[in-house]
Design an enzyme around this catalytic site. Structure first.
Site, PDB file in Angstrom:
ATOM      1  N   ASP A 197       0.862  -1.185   0.000  1.00  6.14           N
ATOM      2  CA  ASP A 197       0.000   0.000   0.000  1.00  6.14           C
ATOM      3  C   ASP A 197       0.896   1.232   0.000  1.00  6.14           C
ATOM      4  O   ASP A 197       1.412   1.634   1.048  1.00  6.14           O
ATOM      5  CB  ASP A 197      -0.923   0.022   1.222  1.00  6.14           C
ATOM      6  CG  ASP A 197      -1.943   1.150   1.164  1.00  6.14           C
ATOM      7  OD1 ASP A 197      -1.719   2.130   0.411  1.00  6.14           O
ATOM      8  OD2 ASP A 197      -2.963   1.062   1.857  1.00  6.14           O
ATOM      9  N   CYS A 257     -13.048  -8.978  -1.548  1.00  6.22           N
ATOM     10  CA  CYS A 257     -14.257  -8.431  -0.925  1.00  6.22           C
ATOM     11  C   CYS A 257     -14.257  -6.909  -1.050  1.00  6.22           C
ATOM     12  O   CYS A 257     -14.898  -6.220  -0.242  1.00  6.22           O
ATOM     13  CB  CYS A 257     -14.342  -8.839   0.535  1.00  6.22           C
ATOM     14  SG  CYS A 257     -14.588 -10.612   0.800  1.00  6.22           S
ATOM     15  N   ALA A 258     -13.533  -6.377  -2.027  1.00  5.00           N
ATOM     16  CA  ALA A 258     -13.406  -4.923  -2.185  1.00  5.00           C
ATOM     17  C   ALA A 258     -14.276  -4.431  -3.345  1.00  5.00           C
ATOM     18  O   ALA A 258     -15.406  -4.004  -3.136  1.00  5.00           O
ATOM     19  CB  ALA A 258     -11.942  -4.557  -2.390  1.00  5.00           C
ATOM     20  N   ARG A 259     -13.753  -4.522  -4.577  1.00  4.42           N
ATOM     21  CA  ARG A 259     -14.515  -4.144  -5.766  1.00  4.42           C
ATOM     22  C   ARG A 259     -14.163  -5.110  -6.888  1.00  4.42           C
ATOM     23  O   ARG A 259     -12.988  -5.448  -7.096  1.00  4.42           O
ATOM     24  CB  ARG A 259     -14.210  -2.695  -6.194  1.00  4.42           C
ATOM     25  CG  ARG A 259     -14.935  -1.627  -5.377  1.00  4.42           C
ATOM     26  CD  ARG A 259     -16.447  -1.725  -5.563  1.00  4.42           C
ATOM     27  NE  ARG A 259     -17.200  -0.708  -4.845  1.00  4.42           N
ATOM     28  CZ  ARG A 259     -17.687  -0.853  -3.617  1.00  4.42           C
ATOM     29  NH1 ARG A 259     -17.445  -1.990  -2.953  1.00  4.42           N
ATOM     30  NH2 ARG A 259     -18.393   0.088  -3.046  1.00  4.42           N
ATOM     31  N   ASP A 283     -16.722 -11.779  -3.160  1.00  2.00           N
ATOM     32  CA  ASP A 283     -17.979 -11.184  -2.705  1.00  2.00           C
ATOM     33  C   ASP A 283     -18.417 -10.063  -3.643  1.00  2.00           C
ATOM     34  O   ASP A 283     -19.524  -9.559  -3.518  1.00  2.00           O
ATOM     35  CB  ASP A 283     -17.813 -10.642  -1.279  1.00  2.00           C
ATOM     36  CG  ASP A 283     -19.105 -10.065  -0.724  1.00  2.00           C
ATOM     37  OD1 ASP A 283     -20.127 -10.789  -0.724  1.00  2.00           O
ATOM     38  OD2 ASP A 283     -19.103  -8.887  -0.297  1.00  2.00           O
ATOM     39  N   GLU A 288     -22.622  -6.942 -11.460  1.00  2.00           N
ATOM     40  CA  GLU A 288     -23.396  -7.530 -10.374  1.00  2.00           C
ATOM     41  C   GLU A 288     -24.887  -7.484 -10.688  1.00  2.00           C
ATOM     42  O   GLU A 288     -25.423  -6.409 -10.938  1.00  2.00           O
ATOM     43  CB  GLU A 288     -23.095  -6.790  -9.071  1.00  2.00           C
ATOM     44  CG  GLU A 288     -21.633  -6.938  -8.654  1.00  2.00           C
ATOM     45  CD  GLU A 288     -21.320  -6.363  -7.282  1.00  2.00           C
ATOM     46  OE1 GLU A 288     -22.199  -5.714  -6.681  1.00  2.00           O
ATOM     47  OE2 GLU A 288     -20.192  -6.569  -6.810  1.00  2.00           O
ATOM     48  N   HIS A 307     -22.167  -9.776  -2.639  1.00  2.00           N
ATOM     49  CA  HIS A 307     -21.793  -8.455  -2.124  1.00  2.00           C
ATOM     50  C   HIS A 307     -22.374  -8.217  -0.727  1.00  2.00           C
ATOM     51  O   HIS A 307     -23.084  -7.246  -0.477  1.00  2.00           O
ATOM     52  CB  HIS A 307     -22.255  -7.353  -3.096  1.00  2.00           C
ATOM     53  CG  HIS A 307     -21.421  -6.111  -2.996  1.00  2.00           C
ATOM     54  ND1 HIS A 307     -21.072  -5.352  -4.087  1.00  2.00           N
ATOM     55  CD2 HIS A 307     -20.869  -5.468  -1.936  1.00  2.00           C
ATOM     56  CE1 HIS A 307     -20.351  -4.303  -3.715  1.00  2.00           C
ATOM     57  NE2 HIS A 307     -20.213  -4.363  -2.412  1.00  2.00           N
TER      58      HIS A 307
END
Length: 341
Positions: A197, A257-259, A283, A288, A307
């Site tokens: 990061d 599980c972010a985008r 997720d 979607e 999601h």
């Protein structure tokens, strides 16, 4: 003053109203007008020039009327909506990223915009670890087998039982509100946690017990599991493609599980179908829900949920409470805590 509570079936209008009453007092004297948008019973999507919105512009325009304040999660606050709401002065979006608001148009119209950062960080972190474990320990396959009446003893064999977190190297792409919580949880499981990061501060990294790496490639080459925690931007779209997934060791697990658009789904399916990747857990998806002909629907060793990572009851209350607190600051003439425009 008139306040529009443009809620939905997760953060309902009456939840916004209750939190406003807690902040302003039960007899605050302001009119709180409710509007219930169809999300999540109907998936969000683009509306005009904004993303991840629910409902339509005309519904928002009619509901806003002469409202000075709007609280919403998913309501489309487009240039057309802003131009049709001359009394509007504050929009508070009950989510981390106000992507359903045209920020440039809001600034042009003198409308301040706030978000509610961190309201689902704990929930998403918990869910990420759960998805990671489900994929690694083959929970969906073994549960389905037992439900069908079959005792799947073959999943106790060395070849099929799957890896664990203790002693594994887990690479996290992003170390913000969610990623930092995931890092702390994984450290407690005994995992070695690496973080890529470029925007994380040193104090946050020290607090997580994770080790920072300087490049994404370095992270991928060393990771038994990689989990995505970055925001979707022009810079991060397609962050993990075929080249990047090929850097992972054989038998690695991918979690998102972010985008959805952070990950090349076809490249992921290639890795699962070839057996090079041991598993994956998603997720979120580029589209979607995924289309009927999506390869994801038939890919092996893939855990999928619709999601839901940020969905628990505490999150709904957090979103409404943080939003109501911003309205209180606005009415008292205080600086807004989470202003983005």
């Amino acid at each position: 003053m008139r306040i529009l509570a443009a809620g939905d079936h997760f953060v309902a209008p009456d939840l916004f109203a209750r939190e406003l009453a807690a902040v302003l007092g039960e007899d605050h004297g302001h009119t709180v007008a409710p509007l219930t948008l169809p999300w999540p019973l109907t998936p969000f999507g683009p509306v005009s020039e904004v993303d991840e919105a629910s409902g339509d512009e005309d519904t928002m325009i009619d509901a806003l009327g002469d409202a000075e304040v709007c609280l919403t999660q998913m309501g489309p606050v487009t240039a057309k909506v802003l131009a049709s709401a001359p009394s509007l002065r504050l929009v508070v979006v009950g989510r981390g990223g106000p992507v359903n608001v045209n920020l440039e148009a809001a600034e042009e119209h003198g409308v301040r915009v706030c978000n509610t950062p961190g309201r689902n960080a704990a929930a998403t972190a918990e869910y990420t670890v759960a998805m990671m474990l489900a994929a690694m320990r083959r929970v969906p396959e073994t549960s389905a087998a037992l439900a069908s009446g079959r005792w799947a003893g073959e999943f106790y064999t060395y070849e099929n039982c799957g890896p664990g977190l203790d002693g594994a190297t887990v690479g996290l792409v992003g170390c913000g509100a969610v990623g930092s919580r995931v890092a702390r949880a994984l450290t407690a499981f005994g995992a070695r946690v690496l973080v890529y990061d470029p925007y994380a501060d040193a104090a946050t990294l020290r607090d997580t017990g994770a080790s920072a790496v300087s490049t994404l490639d370095e992270l991928l080459r060393a990771s038994d599991v990689v989990s995505l925690h970055a925001r979707l931007t022009a810079e991060t779209r397609g962050l993990l493609g075929a080249r990047e997934l090929a850097l992972l060791p054989d038998g690695a697990v991918v979690v998102n599980c972010a985008r959805g658009a952070l990950l090349d789904e076809d490249a992921l399916c290639d890795g699962l179908e070839s057996g090079r990747l041991a598993g994956a857990a998603l997720d979120v998806f580029a589209v979607e829900p995924p289309p009927a002909d999506s390869r994801l629907r038939t890919a092996p060793r893939l855990v999928m949920t619709p999601h839901l990572a940020g969905a628990n009851t505490a999150v709904a209350h957090n979103a409404a409470r943080i939003a109501a607190a911003e309205v209180g600051r606005y009415l008292r003439g205080e600086p807004l805590a989470h202003r983005v425009v």
